[in-house]
Write a protein that holds these residues in place. Structure first.
Motif, mmCIF file in Angstrom:
data_model
loop_
_atom_site.group_PDB
_atom_site.id
_atom_site.type_symbol
_atom_site.label_atom_id
_atom_site.label_comp_id
_atom_site.label_asym_id
_atom_site.label_seq_id
_atom_site.Cartn_x
_atom_site.Cartn_y
_atom_site.Cartn_z
ATOM 1 N N VAL A 423 71.805 62.965 0.115
ATOM 2 C CA VAL A 423 72.273 63.135 1.334
ATOM 3 C C VAL A 423 72.317 64.742 1.574
ATOM 4 N N PRO A 424 72.090 65.141 2.721
ATOM 5 C CA PRO A 424 72.190 66.667 2.855
ATOM 6 C C PRO A 424 73.944 66.944 3.299
ATOM 7 N N VAL A 425 74.202 67.901 2.823
ATOM 8 C CA VAL A 425 75.542 68.101 2.795
ATOM 9 C C VAL A 425 76.194 68.082 4.338
ATOM 10 N N ARG A 426 75.272 68.746 5.065
ATOM 11 C CA ARG A 426 75.721 68.614 6.595
ATOM 12 C C ARG A 426 76.207 66.996 7.042
ATOM 13 N N GLU A 427 75.461 65.981 6.688
ATOM 14 C CA GLU A 427 75.790 64.699 7.000
ATOM 15 C C GLU A 427 77.153 64.384 6.331
ATOM 16 N N LEU A 428 77.536 65.168 5.439
ATOM 17 C CA LEU A 428 79.107 64.525 5.016
ATOM 18 C C LEU A 428 80.282 65.196 6.021
ATOM 19 N N ALA A 429 79.668 66.258 6.466
ATOM 20 C CA ALA A 429 80.658 66.765 7.501
ATOM 21 C C ALA A 429 80.488 66.197 9.031
ATOM 22 N N GLY A 430 79.632 65.702 9.306
ATOM 23 C CA GLY A 430 79.243 65.021 10.570
ATOM 24 C C GLY A 430 79.611 63.664 10.725
ATOM 25 N N ARG A 431 79.765 62.851 9.633
ATOM 26 C CA ARG A 431 79.831 61.424 9.573
ATOM 27 C C ARG A 431 81.073 60.955 8.814
ATOM 28 N N ARG A 432 81.747 60.026 9.284
ATOM 29 C CA ARG A 432 83.000 59.509 8.310
ATOM 30 C C ARG A 432 82.635 58.599 7.248
ATOM 31 N N ASP A 433 81.457 57.681 7.782
ATOM 32 C CA ASP A 433 81.083 56.692 6.861
ATOM 33 C C ASP A 433 79.458 56.895 6.550
ATOM 34 N N VAL A 434 78.992 56.935 5.149
ATOM 35 C CA VAL A 434 77.604 57.052 5.020
ATOM 36 C C VAL A 434 77.295 56.106 3.842
ATOM 37 N N ILE A 435 76.256 55.319 4.308
ATOM 38 C CA ILE A 435 75.887 54.409 3.392
ATOM 39 C C ILE A 435 74.138 54.849 3.163
ATOM 40 N N LEU A 436 73.913 54.981 1.832
ATOM 41 C CA LEU A 436 72.687 55.328 1.294
ATOM 42 C C LEU A 436 72.010 54.162 0.740
ATOM 43 N N ILE A 442 70.614 49.345 -3.122
ATOM 44 C CA ILE A 442 70.655 48.486 -1.712
ATOM 45 C C ILE A 442 71.703 49.262 -0.909
ATOM 46 N N ALA A 443 72.703 49.822 -1.356
ATOM 47 C CA ALA A 443 73.798 50.428 -0.633
ATOM 48 C C ALA A 443 74.637 51.207 -1.547
ATOM 49 N N LEU A 444 74.838 52.666 -1.358
ATOM 50 C CA LEU A 444 75.699 53.492 -1.713
ATOM 51 C C LEU A 444 76.787 53.651 -0.798
ATOM 52 N N LYS A 445 77.917 53.191 -0.590
ATOM 53 C CA LYS A 445 78.714 53.474 0.457
ATOM 54 C C LYS A 445 79.752 54.678 0.085
ATOM 55 N N LEU A 446 79.697 55.673 1.250
ATOM 56 C CA LEU A 446 80.477 56.815 0.969
ATOM 57 C C LEU A 446 81.549 56.890 1.931
ATOM 58 N N SER A 447 82.500 57.661 2.038
ATOM 59 C CA SER A 447 83.543 57.985 3.348
ATOM 60 C C SER A 447 83.988 59.474 2.980
ATOM 61 N N THR A 448 83.982 60.137 4.209
ATOM 62 C CA THR A 448 84.243 61.581 4.173
ATOM 63 C C THR A 448 85.469 61.660 5.027
ATOM 64 N N ALA A 449 86.160 62.861 4.734
ATOM 65 C CA ALA A 449 87.211 63.202 5.577
ATOM 66 C C ALA A 449 87.775 64.537 5.188
ATOM 67 N N ARG A 450 88.376 65.317 5.930
ATOM 68 C CA ARG A 450 88.754 66.773 5.887
ATOM 69 C C ARG A 450 89.858 66.615 4.513
ATOM 70 N N GLY A 451 89.328 67.964 3.936
ATOM 71 C CA GLY A 451 90.077 67.950 2.575
ATOM 72 C C GLY A 451 91.581 67.919 2.607
ATOM 73 N N ASP A 452 92.173 68.077 3.821
ATOM 74 C CA ASP A 452 93.609 68.048 3.567
ATOM 75 C C ASP A 452 94.342 68.968 2.992
ATOM 76 N N GLY A 453 93.770 70.038 2.708
ATOM 77 C CA GLY A 453 94.738 71.197 1.734
ATOM 78 C C GLY A 453 94.106 70.949 0.196
#
Length: 485
Positions: A423-436, A442-453
């Motif tokens: 997955v491109p790094v930019r997609e991790l910054a632009g989407r909260r949930d990512v399924i690859l 069949i599905a690798l499920k990721l979730s992204t959020a700000r690093g909170d420090g």
């Protein structure tokens, strides 16, 4: 230390003196007395106590002066007055009080000035008025002879008459820039034309106001369409007519934004961000620079690996582990069909967990980051399994670098790659949930959020994968034990 410095300075002076004397000797040997005079003069300045150098200098001075006089007379005979003037100037630099040379120099300067004035008159006839004025002024500076002043006055009147006519022609053609420039030149030569020149200046200023706004509006239109080079060009054209005004901060704004866009091409995120900030400081932002700054600034993102679901069989139809049996075959076929038609669903997950335990592999996921870091989750049993693993990476909305996720099956014999997704790094910054997904995943499920420090590069529920040892080196394995949060 002081003695050493003084010694070095003395040595340098002696070397310079010797060099200048040698240059003078070489010039004197071939009869080049002008060069010999200059070289010996430098040598005497370096060593003023040398009587030998003074003698050489005086001889070269006398001969250079005589040589220059002869050349000046020869130039006079063929009426090469520029040559005569140059030679008399050199002679006067040697013997400034010589009245005969000074008189000759005045005569030569007068002839040269007349030639300049003839050239000025010709340039005025051909419309090169600025050059004509420059040549006329050079002539009057060179010679103050009455006849030169009289001839210069004739040339001045000629420039004024022709220049005024041409300026009026420009005015009729609405070439107000040329008309204004020429009118100012002519009025500078004849004060009685000041009112006429002011009238043209007023028309010119009115034209500048209209043209400035036209160019600025074209710049505005290009800016709306994010055509930064064209916008900058139009604003600069407006500013070339009149410095300042509304085009000035807008030109600065588009210049900074254009620079930021160029830095995006070179993937220099920090410089791009700085350029967008500079654009914002102009006070001209319509929201674009603000948006782009938000997108380009690198921020830490927490990337969590939630779950993975792999196909239940190898490409040959056999289970990943264990032996095939009727129940496994029936469930595996049904699961594969549903995944192809509907993607992830609760029914699909129920089928995955219903597979016989002996056909459920030990899975883990490795993440290969753009900087070369490789992290792994702990092992977990099942073709569908959840994880509580995460890592923190810097990301923005432009970074096309990719993070690769590899799904491995572990058994006592080692690790086997089941499938890979990236997955491109930019997609991790632009989407909260990512399924690859891929052919085997069949599905690798990721979730992204700000690093909170959280510190970029940190991780939880994962471990670094150590590099494989060189061939032939005994090793218990290359995967570190994950730290569970």
């Amino acid at each position: 230390m002081k003695r050493v410095v003084l010694g070095l300075m003395a040595a340098a002076l002696l070397a310079a003196c010797a060099s200048a004397e040698k240059a003078g000797d070489r010039a004197a040997a071939v009869g080049d007395w002008k060069s010999a005079y200059s070289a010996y003069r430098q040598a005497v300045a370096n060593d003023p106590d040398s009587q030998e150098l003074k003698a050489k200098f005086e001889e070269a001075r006398t001969l250079a002066l005589e040589d220059s006089k002869k050349r000046a007379r020869a130039c006079e005979q063929v009426e090469d007055w520029n040559c005569a003037l140059a030679e008399s100037d050199f002679a006067l630099s040697i013997d400034g009080g010589n009245a005969d040379i000074a008189s000759f120099r005045m005569r030569a300067a007068t002839r040269v000035a007349f030639g300049m004035l003839d050239g000025a008159a010709e340039q005025a006839r051909s419309g090169q008025f600025h050059k004509a004025v420059e040549e006329m002024q050079r002539a009057t500076q060179l010679s103050q002879a009455p006849e030169v002043k009289t001839r210069a006055e004739d040339v001045r009147r000629h420039i004024v008459t022709n220049g005024r006519a041409r300026a009026d022609g420009f005015r009729q053609e609405r070439n107000l820039l040329a008309a204004h420039e020429l009118a100012q030149l002519v009025a500078g030569l004849d004060g009685s034309l000041a009112g006429w020149a002011q009238g043209i200046a007023a028309e010119y200023e009115q034209w500048v106001t209209v043209e400035y706004e036209r160019l600025a509006r074209e710049g505005d239109a290009a800016r709306v369409h994010h055509d930064w080079p064209l916008a900058q060009e139009r604003y600069r054209e407006a500013l070339s007519l009149r410095p300042g005004g509304r085009a000035a901060p807008l030109e600065e704004y588009v210049r900074h934004v254009s620079g930021a866009e160029q830095q995006l091409v070179h993937r220099d995120w920090n410089r791009a961000a700085d350029a967008y900030r500079s654009a914002l400081r102009t006070g001209q932002d319509d929201g674009y620079a603000t948006q782009q700054l938000e997108r380009v600034e690198l921020r830490p993102y927490r990337v969590s690996l939630r779950s993975v679901l792999v196909v239940p069989t190898r490409p040959d139809g056999n289970p990943w582990v264990g032996a095939a049996n009727p129940l496994f075959t029936r469930l595996a076929q049904k699961l594969t069909q549903l995944a192809a038609r509907r993607g992830m669903s609760d029914v699909l997950l129920e089928l995955a967990t219903a597979l016989p335990r002996e056909n459920q592999p030990q899975l883990r996921v490795e993440a290969l980051l753009p900087d070369g870091t490789r992290l792994t989750t702990p092992q977990s049993t099942g073709i569908y399994t959840g994880f509580n693993s995460e890592f923190v990476a810097l990301a923005n909305d432009f970074d096309e670098q990719r993070i690769t996720f590899q799904v491995f099956m572990d058994d006592p014999r080692g690790s086997e790659l089941m499938g890979s997704v990236d997955v491109p790094v930019r997609e991790l910054a632009g989407r909260r949930d990512v399924i690859l997904d891929s052919r085997s995943v069949i599905a690798l499920k990721l979730s992204t959020a700000r690093g909170d420090g959280r510190e970029p590069g940190s991780f939880l529920g994962m471990a670094r994968v150590q590099p494989m040892p060189p061939p032939g080196t005994p090793s218990p394995g290359h995967v570190a034990t994950p730290a569970v949060p």
